[in-house]
Design an enzyme around this catalytic site. Structure first.
Site, PDB file in Angstrom:
ATOM      1  N   ILE A  19       3.003  38.575 -17.279  1.00 25.53           N
ATOM      2  CA  ILE A  19       3.281  37.443 -18.172  1.00 25.53           C
ATOM      3  C   ILE A  19       2.921  36.169 -17.430  1.00 25.53           C
ATOM      4  O   ILE A  19       3.411  35.930 -16.317  1.00 25.53           O
ATOM      5  CB  ILE A  19       4.768  37.401 -18.584  1.00 25.53           C
ATOM      6  CG1 ILE A  19       5.210  38.742 -19.161  1.00 25.53           C
ATOM      7  CG2 ILE A  19       5.014  36.266 -19.584  1.00 25.53           C
ATOM      8  CD1 ILE A  19       6.722  38.870 -19.316  1.00 25.53           C
ATOM      9  N   GLY A  45       2.852  31.963 -17.035  1.00 33.20           N
ATOM     10  CA  GLY A  45       3.684  30.816 -17.421  1.00 33.20           C
ATOM     11  C   GLY A  45       5.154  31.144 -17.535  1.00 33.20           C
ATOM     12  O   GLY A  45       5.805  30.792 -18.524  1.00 33.20           O
ATOM     13  N   CYS A  46       5.712  31.775 -16.501  1.00 33.27           N
ATOM     14  CA  CYS A  46       7.106  32.241 -16.565  1.00 33.27           C
ATOM     15  C   CYS A  46       8.122  31.278 -15.956  1.00 33.27           C
ATOM     16  O   CYS A  46       9.292  31.637 -15.821  1.00 33.27           O
ATOM     17  CB  CYS A  46       7.235  33.589 -15.858  1.00 33.27           C
ATOM     18  SG  CYS A  46       6.512  34.950 -16.773  1.00 33.27           S
ATOM     19  N   SER A  47       7.708  30.083 -15.596  1.00 27.63           N
ATOM     20  CA  SER A  47       8.642  29.192 -14.910  1.00 27.63           C
ATOM     21  C   SER A  47       9.688  28.591 -15.836  1.00 27.63           C
ATOM     22  O   SER A  47      10.714  28.089 -15.378  1.00 27.63           O
ATOM     23  CB  SER A  47       7.879  28.066 -14.201  1.00 27.63           C
ATOM     24  OG  SER A  47       7.140  27.305 -15.140  1.00 27.63           O
ATOM     25  N   SER A  48       9.448  28.650 -17.164  1.00 28.33           N
ATOM     26  CA  SER A  48      10.415  28.072 -18.113  1.00 28.33           C
ATOM     27  C   SER A  48      10.096  28.575 -19.515  1.00 28.33           C
ATOM     28  O   SER A  48       9.098  29.277 -19.733  1.00 28.33           O
ATOM     29  CB  SER A  48      10.358  26.538 -18.087  1.00 28.33           C
ATOM     30  OG  SER A  48       9.083  26.085 -18.533  1.00 28.33           O
ATOM     31  N   GLY A  49      10.956  28.213 -20.455  1.00 29.07           N
ATOM     32  CA  GLY A  49      10.674  28.408 -21.865  1.00 29.07           C
ATOM     33  C   GLY A  49      10.377  29.827 -22.300  1.00 29.07           C
ATOM     34  O   GLY A  49      11.047  30.783 -21.906  1.00 29.07           O
ATOM     35  N   GLY A  76       7.926  31.957 -21.640  1.00 30.11           N
ATOM     36  CA  GLY A  76       7.546  32.930 -20.621  1.00 30.11           C
ATOM     37  C   GLY A  76       8.737  33.446 -19.845  1.00 30.11           C
ATOM     38  O   GLY A  76       8.848  34.651 -19.583  1.00 30.11           O
ATOM     39  N   SER A 119       0.343  28.881 -31.294  1.00 32.26           N
ATOM     40  CA  SER A 119       1.277  27.933 -31.887  1.00 32.26           C
ATOM     41  C   SER A 119       1.073  27.865 -33.398  1.00 32.26           C
ATOM     42  O   SER A 119      -0.060  28.007 -33.889  1.00 32.26           O
ATOM     43  CB  SER A 119       1.077  26.535 -31.293  1.00 32.26           C
ATOM     44  OG  SER A 119       1.868  25.578 -31.979  1.00 32.26           O
ATOM     45  N   TYR A 133      -4.721  19.404 -28.805  1.00 28.73           N
ATOM     46  CA  TYR A 133      -3.884  20.559 -28.463  1.00 28.73           C
ATOM     47  C   TYR A 133      -4.066  21.651 -29.511  1.00 28.73           C
ATOM     48  O   TYR A 133      -4.269  22.832 -29.176  1.00 28.73           O
ATOM     49  CB  TYR A 133      -2.419  20.139 -28.374  1.00 28.73           C
ATOM     50  CG  TYR A 133      -1.458  21.301 -28.313  1.00 28.73           C
ATOM     51  CD1 TYR A 133      -1.335  22.071 -27.166  1.00 28.73           C
ATOM     52  CD2 TYR A 133      -0.666  21.634 -29.420  1.00 28.73           C
ATOM     53  CE1 TYR A 133      -0.459  23.139 -27.111  1.00 28.73           C
ATOM     54  CE2 TYR A 133       0.213  22.702 -29.371  1.00 28.73           C
ATOM     55  CZ  TYR A 133       0.311  23.459 -28.223  1.00 28.73           C
ATOM     56  OH  TYR A 133       1.174  24.529 -28.170  1.00 28.73           O
TER      57      TYR A 133
END
Length: 249
Positions: free
Chosen positions: A6, A8-12, A14, A127, A140
């Site tokens: 996975i 982008g696991c540092s927050s949110g 992920g 998104s 974006y």
């Protein structure tokens, strides 16, 4: 034991997805630009690795350390809310380099093995802003819409090889750092024409009433994509995402 990488696991989204897969007995390779092992529960099934989707060397290193995997979840990305007239070229490039080309780079790192094994699952998190026109998120939105298009064609390419491909579409989530991360790129508050629009957008980011997407919704949608052979190509994540997708149908 099945395994998942996975990004982008540092927050949110992920981080929550990594926690859910750990809870359900998977080996989780949680990747981040700046690894922080203490944000996830200690587990023999957890590996935390550095992976910057804009850095080919870090992708190659992470995938080599990860070994054979069953699922890749492309979650890493960032947002910027700026009028088209005012967005800096470097911000536009960064959006596409991270959200679009970064996704492509991680795909290319795992697809050969998935194809050769005739097995594997790809889950690209994009998104619901891709479902209808919205102001201030044009570039974006374009970077994420490009991932949608890429994923749709990739699903056709991979079907003969037994590799499943899915898109998870989260809605608006006050729990994530999207708004916080977008603020450094914000321009136009000093413009009398754009100021009211931008102030309304900031207020909307902070509003948590009404249907929204929770990080757990995204984790469950990713889980469905990873484990349900009959899951659809596009999976909405969150009450607002379900509503938006129904309206766009």
């Amino acid at each position: 034991m099945p395994s998942v990488v996975i990004t982008g696991c540092s927050s949110g989204f992920g981080l929550e997805t990594a926690k859910l897969f750990l809870e359900r007995g998977w080996k989780v390779i949680a990747t981040m630009r700046n690894p922080k092992a203490d944000i996830l529960p200690a587990s023999d099934n957890l590996v935390v690795l550095r992976l910057d989707v804009t850095d080919p060397a870090s992708i190659a290193s992470a995938m080599e350390q990860a070994g054979e995997i069953d699922v890749l979840v492309n979650n890493a990305g960032f947002g910027a809310a700026v009028p088209v007239e005012l967005i800096k070229p470097e911000t536009a490039r960064q959006l596409f380099e991270t959200n679009t080309l970064g996704t492509l780079a991680t795909l290319q790192a795992v697809l050969p093995k998935f194809r050769e094994r005739r097995a594997g699952v790809i889950v690209n998190v994009t998104s619901t802003v891709t479902l209808k026109p919205l102001p201030l998120v044009s570039v974006y939105r374009a970077s994420k819409a490009a991932v949608n298009a890429l994923t749709e064609s990739l699903a056709v390419e991979m079907e003969p090889f037994g590799v499943r491909v899915h898109i998870v579409l989260p809605g608006r989530s006050p729990e994530t750092q999207f708004g916080e991360n977008a603020m450094p790129h914000l321009r136009g508050l000093d413009n009398p024409d754009y100021k009211p629009l931008i102030e309304g957008m900031i207020a909307n980011f902070r509003e948590d009433s009404g249907p929204v997407t929770h990080a757990g919704d995204v984790a469950e949608a990713v889980w469905r994509a990873a484990t349900d052979a009959n899951a659809p190509l596009r999976i909405p994540a969150g009450a607002d995402a379900v509503q938006w997708m129904a309206e766009a149908a």
